[in-house]
Scaffold this active site. Sequence first.
Site, PDB file in Angstrom:
ATOM      1  N   ASP A   1       0.838  -1.210   0.000  1.00 21.04           N
ATOM      2  CA  ASP A   1       0.000   0.000   0.000  1.00 21.04           C
ATOM      3  C   ASP A   1       0.869   1.255   0.000  1.00 21.04           C
ATOM      4  O   ASP A   1       1.995   1.249   0.503  1.00 21.04           O
ATOM      5  CB  ASP A   1      -0.924  -0.031   1.234  1.00 21.04           C
ATOM      6  CG  ASP A   1      -2.114   0.901   1.088  1.00 21.04           C
ATOM      7  OD1 ASP A   1      -2.355   1.410  -0.030  1.00 21.04           O
ATOM      8  OD2 ASP A   1      -2.802   1.135   2.096  1.00 21.04           O
TER       9      ASP A   1
ATOM     10  N   ASN B   1     -11.005  -2.459  -5.534  1.00 25.02           N
ATOM     11  CA  ASN B   1     -10.207  -1.525  -6.354  1.00 25.02           C
ATOM     12  C   ASN B   1     -10.836  -1.211  -7.717  1.00 25.02           C
ATOM     13  O   ASN B   1     -10.442  -0.246  -8.375  1.00 25.02           O
ATOM     14  CB  ASN B   1      -8.771  -2.047  -6.548  1.00 25.02           C
ATOM     15  CG  ASN B   1      -7.912  -1.957  -5.309  1.00 25.02           C
ATOM     16  OD1 ASN B   1      -7.060  -2.808  -5.058  1.00 25.02           O
ATOM     17  ND2 ASN B   1      -8.120  -0.930  -4.508  1.00 25.02           N
TER      18      ASN B   1
HETATM   19  C1  IPE Z   1      -5.636  -2.740  -0.344  1.00 25.43           C
HETATM   20  O1  IPE Z   1      -5.195  -1.429  -0.529  1.00 25.43           O
HETATM   21  C2  IPE Z   1      -5.595  -3.481  -1.638  1.00 25.43           C
HETATM   22  C3  IPE Z   1      -4.250  -3.696  -2.202  1.00 25.43           C
HETATM   23  C4  IPE Z   1      -3.119  -3.431  -1.626  1.00 25.43           C
HETATM   24  C5  IPE Z   1      -4.259  -4.282  -3.501  1.00 25.43           C
HETATM   25  P1  IPE Z   1      -6.223  -0.231  -0.708  1.00 25.43           P
HETATM   26  O2  IPE Z   1      -5.398   1.011  -0.753  1.00 25.43           O
HETATM   27  O3  IPE Z   1      -7.126  -0.468  -1.841  1.00 25.43           O
HETATM   28  O4  IPE Z   1      -7.053  -0.321   0.638  1.00 25.43           O
HETATM   29  P2  IPE Z   1      -8.041   0.718   1.333  1.00 25.43           P
HETATM   30  O5  IPE Z   1      -9.148   0.970   0.365  1.00 25.43           O
HETATM   31  O6  IPE Z   1      -7.276   1.953   1.623  1.00 25.43           O
HETATM   32  O7  IPE Z   1      -8.485   0.022   2.570  1.00 25.43           O
HETATM   33  C1  IPE Z   2      -1.497   0.173  -3.367  1.00 28.54           C
HETATM   34  O1  IPE Z   2      -1.266   1.540  -3.381  1.00 28.54           O
HETATM   35  C2  IPE Z   2      -1.682  -0.402  -4.735  1.00 28.54           C
HETATM   36  C3  IPE Z   2      -3.044  -0.855  -5.056  1.00 28.54           C
HETATM   37  C4  IPE Z   2      -4.063  -0.834  -4.255  1.00 28.54           C
HETATM   38  C5  IPE Z   2      -3.242  -1.372  -6.385  1.00 28.54           C
HETATM   39  P1  IPE Z   2      -2.463   2.579  -3.449  1.00 28.54           P
HETATM   40  O2  IPE Z   2      -2.768   2.834  -4.884  1.00 28.54           O
HETATM   41  O3  IPE Z   2      -3.581   2.140  -2.616  1.00 28.54           O
HETATM   42  O4  IPE Z   2      -1.793   3.873  -2.816  1.00 28.54           O
HETATM   43  P2  IPE Z   2      -2.440   4.897  -1.799  1.00 28.54           P
HETATM   44  O5  IPE Z   2      -2.978   4.098  -0.661  1.00 28.54           O
HETATM   45  O6  IPE Z   2      -3.508   5.624  -2.529  1.00 28.54           O
HETATM   46  O7  IPE Z   2      -1.314   5.785  -1.393  1.00 28.54           O
HETATM   47 MG    MG Z   3      -4.067   2.386  -0.673  1.00 28.38          MG
END
Ligand code: IPE
Ligand code: IPE
Ligand code: MG
Length: 247
Positions: free
Chosen positions: A21, A69
Amino acid sequence: MDLKSQINIEKLPRHIAIIMDGNGRWAKQHGKARVFGHRNGVTAVRETTEAAAELGVEYLTLYAFSTENWKRPKMEVSALMRLLVETLHKEIDTLNKNDIRLQAIGDISKLPKSTYKTLLEGIENTKDNKRMTLVLALNYSAKWEIMEASRQLARQVQAGEITPDDIDEAAFSNALNTKGIPDPELLIRTSGETRLSNFLLWQIAYAELYFTSIFWPDFRKENLFNAIIDFQRRERRFGKISEQVVQ
Ligand code: IPE
Ligand code: IPE
Ligand code: MG
């Protein structure tokens, strides 16, 4: 003493799961679009996979795309799907060279055709590798996985193949996507968020949780080593008292 030599190889977690993340926030920090963060996240995937395999970890599960997502802007979703195809094409040779087997969990048949096809090819081309299994969680949701398992078992009962009493912990585990894979002992989440976001809810019932504020694109071998060292300092009691736990 360097970090790696502080790790007790005899007490390695067999399975490490990571919620990768912080790509978006990392990109923002660098004044770039979110996709730039996802692209740089690939370096962290490569480093972590290599480090885990070098140590002798048997399974590494990476949360790459959750069912939730899909709610992101269309452009980001399609960029992520393309990045996945591109990365798989680029990295399959390295996986084979390093004797790493690729697997996937999640509702992968619902991925875009080209992503699904590339993923299946990657799984097929690496299926005989033995050193480590890299599991990608794609279009994954733990609640979906648990519901699917329940439906599968209910159908077996309906068909008279099993009785309700046959549904024990082992039978339920076997009906999950992670069938045959030991539960993760260590779960890492980067970026400072301290939630599970619908990841492996059944399997992490007794996992040690490790949260770091580092954004995923900055995650390197040393960060994995630190997480493992932290894990090895913990006493895992599984309901017992300290004196009962044989070290
Ligand atoms: C969780 O991360 C999913 C992945 C790392 C693929 P998100 O960034 O989507 O999670 P939330 O929505 O902040 O909980
Ligand atoms: C994790 O990073 C990757 C995926 C969920 C695909 P994020 O895209 O959630 O990054 P933040 O949380 O917005 O910084
Ligand atoms: Mg995230």
